[in-house]
Enzyme design. Structure first.
Site, short mmCIF file in Angstrom:
data_model
loop_
_atom_site.label_atom_id
_atom_site.label_comp_id
_atom_site.label_asym_id
_atom_site.label_seq_id
_atom_site.Cartn_x
_atom_site.Cartn_y
_atom_site.Cartn_z
CB SER A 157 -0.91 -0.03 1.32
OG SER A 157 -1.26 1.37 1.40
CE LYS A 201 -12.10 3.85 -0.96
NZ LYS A 201 -11.83 4.88 -2.05
CG ASP A 243 -11.84 8.76 -2.05
OD1 ASP A 243 -10.65 8.69 -1.68
OD2 ASP A 243 -12.46 7.67 -2.00
CB ALA A 254 -21.46 4.29 -12.20
N1 LIG Z 1 -6.35 8.54 -6.83
C1 LIG Z 1 -7.17 8.16 -5.70
O1 LIG Z 1 -6.78 8.65 -4.81
C2 LIG Z 1 -8.06 7.15 -5.99
C3 LIG Z 1 -8.97 7.06 -4.70
C4 LIG Z 1 -10.02 6.00 -4.96
C5 LIG Z 1 -10.07 5.08 -6.12
N2 LIG Z 1 -8.91 5.27 -6.94
C6 LIG Z 1 -8.89 4.25 -7.94
O2 LIG Z 1 -10.12 4.49 -8.67
C7 LIG Z 1 -10.41 3.12 -9.30
C8 LIG Z 1 -11.54 2.63 -9.15
O3 LIG Z 1 -12.10 2.42 -7.55
P1 LIG Z 1 -13.52 2.49 -6.95
O4 LIG Z 1 -13.29 2.34 -5.54
O5 LIG Z 1 -14.39 3.26 -7.45
O6 LIG Z 1 -13.95 0.70 -7.35
P2 LIG Z 1 -15.13 0.41 -7.65
O7 LIG Z 1 -16.23 0.65 -6.72
O8 LIG Z 1 -15.06 -1.24 -7.83
O9 LIG Z 1 -15.58 0.60 -9.14
C9 LIG Z 1 -15.16 0.11 -10.54
C10 LIG Z 1 -15.61 0.83 -11.50
O10 LIG Z 1 -14.86 0.45 -12.71
C11 LIG Z 1 -15.62 -0.29 -13.44
N3 LIG Z 1 -14.80 -1.16 -14.19
C12 LIG Z 1 -14.11 -2.05 -13.54
N4 LIG Z 1 -13.28 -3.02 -14.32
C13 LIG Z 1 -13.79 -2.61 -15.66
C14 LIG Z 1 -13.51 -3.27 -16.98
N5 LIG Z 1 -12.66 -4.14 -17.24
N6 LIG Z 1 -14.14 -2.59 -18.10
C15 LIG Z 1 -14.85 -1.45 -17.68
N7 LIG Z 1 -15.42 -1.05 -16.36
C16 LIG Z 1 -14.55 -1.53 -15.63
C17 LIG Z 1 -16.77 -0.58 -12.85
O11 LIG Z 1 -17.85 -0.93 -13.80
P3 LIG Z 1 -19.36 -1.66 -13.40
O12 LIG Z 1 -20.05 -1.03 -12.58
O13 LIG Z 1 -19.61 -2.25 -14.87
O14 LIG Z 1 -18.51 -2.71 -12.66
C18 LIG Z 1 -17.02 0.55 -11.91
O15 LIG Z 1 -17.62 1.61 -12.44
C19 LIG Z 1 -9.50 2.25 -8.83
O16 LIG Z 1 -8.17 2.06 -9.77
C20 LIG Z 1 -8.72 2.84 -7.68
O17 LIG Z 1 -7.49 2.55 -7.35
C21 LIG Z 1 -7.88 6.26 -6.81
#
Ligand SMILES: NC(=O)c1ccc[n+]([C@@H]2O[C@H](COP(=O)([O-])OP(=O)(O)OC[C@H]3O[C@@H](n4cnc5c(N)ncnc54)[C@H](OP(=O)(O)O)[C@@H]3O)[C@@H](O)[C@H]2O)c1
Length: 282
Positions: free
Chosen positions: A15, A66, A102, A128
């Site tokens: 992490s 989360k 966030d 989303a």
């Molecule tokens: N920079 C930062 O501080 C920060 C903070 C938070 C998160 N993040 C990053 O943001 C990303 C998402 O995190 P999260 O917590 O929102 O995850 P999450 O709740 O699991 O949501 C994942 C999202 O990605 C989509 N997705 C996943 N795999 C896909 C694929 N192969 N093709 C198309 N769409 C896909 C999902 O679509 P579906 O609805 O169709 O499943 C959903 O919209 C991660 O990479 C995380 O590391 C970064």
């Protein structure tokens, strides 16, 4: 007595949050430690009980907890409850209270890196999930006029639009699938933001062509590993301004740190620690 902070998630190998927070703790010379707690879903309720018993001062929450951790908390901050997810828990005299940093972390970083002001702007948001909830909420709170949410599972985008519409009734919100990105981009877009995990660890790219975008459009990606995703590389080649995910990570962490300790941490030190950790481990 050393106060304990940490991050809860699964899996949690390498992490970046640990070196990021430890760098702030070392620089400030305060008696805290920030640890990594990799917890299996079936052990989460027990772990939360132990955290209370051991008087852990606070922790971050990441994938996949989360939303699922919310019922185990004693209190949830109003903003976090509207967003529908928490990423920060603070132990306030034995009561665990959930916050979400966030969205504000995203906005602070977006403004810092690109000068973008969401007021009156049109946004195309891809994804989303949990992060999308926080990012969209923050953009609307800052005055964004329109957001189109494009997602693989279109129903998730529809649900998020309905959810946001409750709190921002005058905003224009639209949901779509991933197949309409090119035509959506051509409809006067000020900001395109990827909130999906596509591009993480170098895997994959968003199927979107930037040639139809206006020159002033900012392209943003919250994925921070790698810092420059394929999506951002293509945007740069198309001559567009870009915004990467490291700043969001640093600013959401800095806000969590302030909630736990009451101290504004040194964000530049945290940023350097993040960049070093990304180079070393990923
Ligand atoms: N920079 C930062 O501080 C920060 C903070 C938070 C998160 N993040 C990053 O943001 C990303 C998402 O995190 P999260 O917590 O929102 O995850 P999450 O709740 O699991 O949501 C994942 C999202 O990605 C989509 N997705 C996943 N795999 C896909 C694929 N192969 N093709 C198309 N769409 C896909 C999902 O679509 P579906 O609805 O169709 O499943 C959903 O919209 C991660 O990479 C995380 O590391 C970064």
């Amino acid at each position: 007595m050393t106060l304990v902070l940490g991050i809860v998630g699964h899996p949690l190998d390498h992490s970046v949050s640990v070196p990021m927070h430890m760098s702030a703790i070392f620089t400030l010379g305060i008696d805290y430690v920030y640890l990594s707690f990799d917890i299996l879903p079936e052990n989460l309720p027990h772990a939360i009980g132990q955290f209370k018993k051991e008087n852990i001062k606070g922790f971050n929450v990441t994938i996949p907890y989360k939303e699922t951790i919310m019922p185990y908390l004693d209190d949830i901050d109003e903003r976090a409850s509207r967003i529908g997810a928490v990423n920060t828990i603070d132990n306030e005299n034995g009561r665990l209270k959930g916050y979400n940093t966030d969205g504000t972390g995203y906005l602070t970083s977006l403004r810092e890196q690109t000068g973008f002001d969401p007021r009156g702007k049109r946004v195309l948001m891809i994804g989303a999930g949990g992060a999308a909830h926080a990012v969209a909420y923050a953009l609307l709170e800052a005055g964004a006029r329109h957001i189109t949410i494009a997602n693989r599972t279109r129903e998730h985008a529809e649900v998020l639009c309905r959810h946001l519409g409750v709190y921002f009734p005058s905003a224009s919100l639209q949901s779509t699938g991933m197949d309409t990105l090119d035509s959506e981009g051509r409809t006067q877009t000020d900001l395109v933001v990827n909130t999906t995990s596509i591009g993480m660890k170098g895997a994959g790219d968003i199927a979107m062509d930037f040639t139809g975008l206006d020159r002033h459009t900012v392209v943003s990606d919250i994925v921070y590993n790698p810092l420059e995703t394929q999506f951002l590389k293509r945007a740069l080649r198309a001559g567009l301004a870009i915004h990467d995910g490291a700043g969001m990570l640093v600013h959401q962490g800095a806000e969590s740190f302030r909630l736990w300790t009451g101290i504004r941490p040194p964000v530049d030190v945290m940023r350097q620690a993040v960049l070093r950790a990304l180079q070393e481990h990923h």
